[in-house]
Scaffold this active site. Structure first.
Site, short mmCIF file in Angstrom:
data_model
loop_
_atom_site.label_atom_id
_atom_site.label_comp_id
_atom_site.label_asym_id
_atom_site.label_seq_id
_atom_site.Cartn_x
_atom_site.Cartn_y
_atom_site.Cartn_z
N ASP A 158 -8.93 -105.07 -7.50
CA ASP A 158 -8.17 -106.30 -7.32
C ASP A 158 -6.89 -106.06 -6.53
O ASP A 158 -6.41 -104.93 -6.42
CB ASP A 158 -7.85 -106.94 -8.67
CG ASP A 158 -7.11 -105.98 -9.62
OD1 ASP A 158 -7.37 -104.77 -9.57
OD2 ASP A 158 -6.28 -106.46 -10.41
N GLU A 173 -7.39 -105.05 -12.75
CA GLU A 173 -6.52 -104.05 -13.38
C GLU A 173 -5.07 -104.51 -13.41
O GLU A 173 -4.31 -104.15 -14.30
CB GLU A 173 -6.62 -102.72 -12.63
CG GLU A 173 -5.87 -101.57 -13.29
CD GLU A 173 -4.38 -101.55 -12.95
OE1 GLU A 173 -3.57 -101.13 -13.80
OE2 GLU A 173 -4.01 -101.96 -11.82
N GLU A 174 -4.70 -105.33 -12.43
CA GLU A 174 -3.30 -105.68 -12.24
C GLU A 174 -2.76 -106.72 -13.21
O GLU A 174 -1.55 -106.93 -13.26
CB GLU A 174 -3.07 -106.18 -10.80
CG GLU A 174 -3.28 -105.14 -9.72
CD GLU A 174 -2.19 -104.10 -9.67
OE1 GLU A 174 -1.29 -104.13 -10.53
OE2 GLU A 174 -2.24 -103.25 -8.76
N HIS A 234 3.36 -101.82 -4.97
CA HIS A 234 3.74 -103.22 -5.15
C HIS A 234 4.85 -103.64 -4.18
O HIS A 234 5.52 -104.64 -4.42
CB HIS A 234 4.15 -103.51 -6.59
CG HIS A 234 3.03 -103.35 -7.58
ND1 HIS A 234 2.95 -104.06 -8.76
CD2 HIS A 234 1.92 -102.57 -7.57
CE1 HIS A 234 1.87 -103.72 -9.42
NE2 HIS A 234 1.22 -102.79 -8.72
#
Length: 391
Positions: A80, A138-139, A360
């Site tokens: 993702d 996962e995020e 990020h």
């Protein structure tokens, strides 16, 4: 067999880059990874590999059986992306406004697909079974690992291995650690309900901004004054919202943030102490404060034997220039759930570029050569695990 695997992965490197860049250009957010999941499924189906889509949601699981009996080893990659605008000026820049792969999951996926292909081509000479877990979401908690496990992705699995391409560690480095390597990741929200009014008459109000500001300062003391210095904890306020005209005293204010811990007892302590501070502040100001604490992923705790095994394997990979112990990271990862079910280990693969940016970040990128090191380390771990009689 390991040398043959390495040769196949060397030959597959350019394809690995092509896949990674395709995925980077077409990112999808957590729980919305429909096209990415289809891409992964089709890759396996085209090779004639047994594959199941829709595992626990958008997850994809493929299995390859060796020509001889043996143990079952799982390798995992996530796929993702994040709600971040891609600010890199590269040919493979994200084509989706406000969405990008800012954490390397595109690289994880490309890596695992080529490892699976190589193992599939060598399967007749291999022992055991190999499970390739492509995890969605996962995020964003609760993440995809829990639902995939519930849907059977670990059925029959004896051990699991995973890696994260790490943009702030020099390329050519494998970092491992026994025990906690990534933190439990919780989030919280606090809503202060005061009594607004005119800025010229503060005595007639309960100023939500002042109250919330006191909370910010008081909460910062929890780690320094309530947590044993030998232990670790982080409490960060990431959001403070109280929008009003310049001459209006705020009626409400909301805070949002995260807590990171390794020790389950410290995790419990932080939640209890935060509530105590919130309740005490509400009492002191005669106002209402809503406090919500949401537990995210537990800490990633690596198993000792599998971690030592991984270290030895990594030292045999030609691209591994340094194999060193990692320091624990305060980032979270739902790989933790796999390790609560079966033995295994999670490690970092150095992927620093000449101009590095952290995960990020809108300009995040990684050294694509790191995918080859990650692929060889994961693939070698899967193959060598079969011959290891102590695990």
């Amino acid at each position: 067999m390991k040398q043959q695997l390495f040769e196949k992965l060397d030959s597959a490197y350019e394809d690995m880059v092509v896949i990674r860049r395709h995925l980077h250009m077409h990112p999808e957010l957590s729980f919305k990874e429909v096209k990415t999941a289809q891409y992964i499924h089709d890759f396996y189906a085209d090779l004639g590999i047994e594959v199941r889509a829709g595992v626990g949601g958008n997850g994809v699981v493929a299995r390859v059986k060796g020509g001889r009996p043996g143990k079952t080893v799982a390798l995992r990659a996530d796929f993702d992306a994040l709600p971040i605008q891609d600010e890199k000026e590269v040919p493979y820049k994200s084509t989706i406004p406000g969405v990008m792969h800012a954490c390397g999951h595109d690289g994880h996926t490309a890596t695992l697909l080529q490892v699976a292909k190589a193992i599939h081509e060598l399967r007749e000479d291999l022992a055991g079974e190999y499970v390739f877990i492509h995890q969605h979401a996962e995020e964003f908690a609760p993440g995809g690992a829990i639902s995939m496990i519930e849907d059977g992705c670990l059925d029959g699995v004896d051990a699991i291995f995973g890696t994260h391409l790490w943009s702030m560690t020099p390329a050519g480095t494998i970092e491992y650690l026994t025990g906690p390597i990534m933190a439990a990741a919780d989030r919280f929200s606090i809503k202060v309900q005061g009594a607004g009014g005119h800025g010229a008459s503060p005595h007639e109000t309960k100023d939500a901004i002042v109250i919330a500001s006191q909370l910010v300062m008081n909460l910062q003391q929890l780690v320094s004054r309530r947590v044993n210095p030998i232990d670790s904890a982080v409490l960060s306020i990431g959001s403070f919202v109280a929008e009003n005209a310049f001459n209006i005293i705020a009626d409400t204010a909301t805070l949002g943030g995260t807590v990171r811990t390794f020790n389950p007892e410290i995790r419990d302590l932080m939640e209890v102490e935060m509530k105590r501070v919130v309740d005490g502040t509400a009492l002191a100001h005669n106002c209402t404060i809503e406090f919500s604490y949401h537990r995210g992923y537990p800490a990633v705790v690596n198993h000792a034997a599998e971690t030592e095994f991984l270290k030895t394997v990594a030292e045999s990979v030609p691209e591994a220039q340094r194999v060193v112990e990692s320091i624990p990271q305060m980032g979270g990862e739902d790989f933790a759930y796999y390790l609560e079910k079966v033995p295994g280990t999670f490690f970092f693969t150095g992927a620093m570029t000449a101009q590095p940016y952290p995960h990020h970040h809108p300009k995040f990128d990684f050294d694509e050569k790191a995918m080859l090191l990650a692929a060889k380390t994961l693939g070698a771990a899967a193959i060598d695990y079969q011959a290891n009689e102590t695990l």
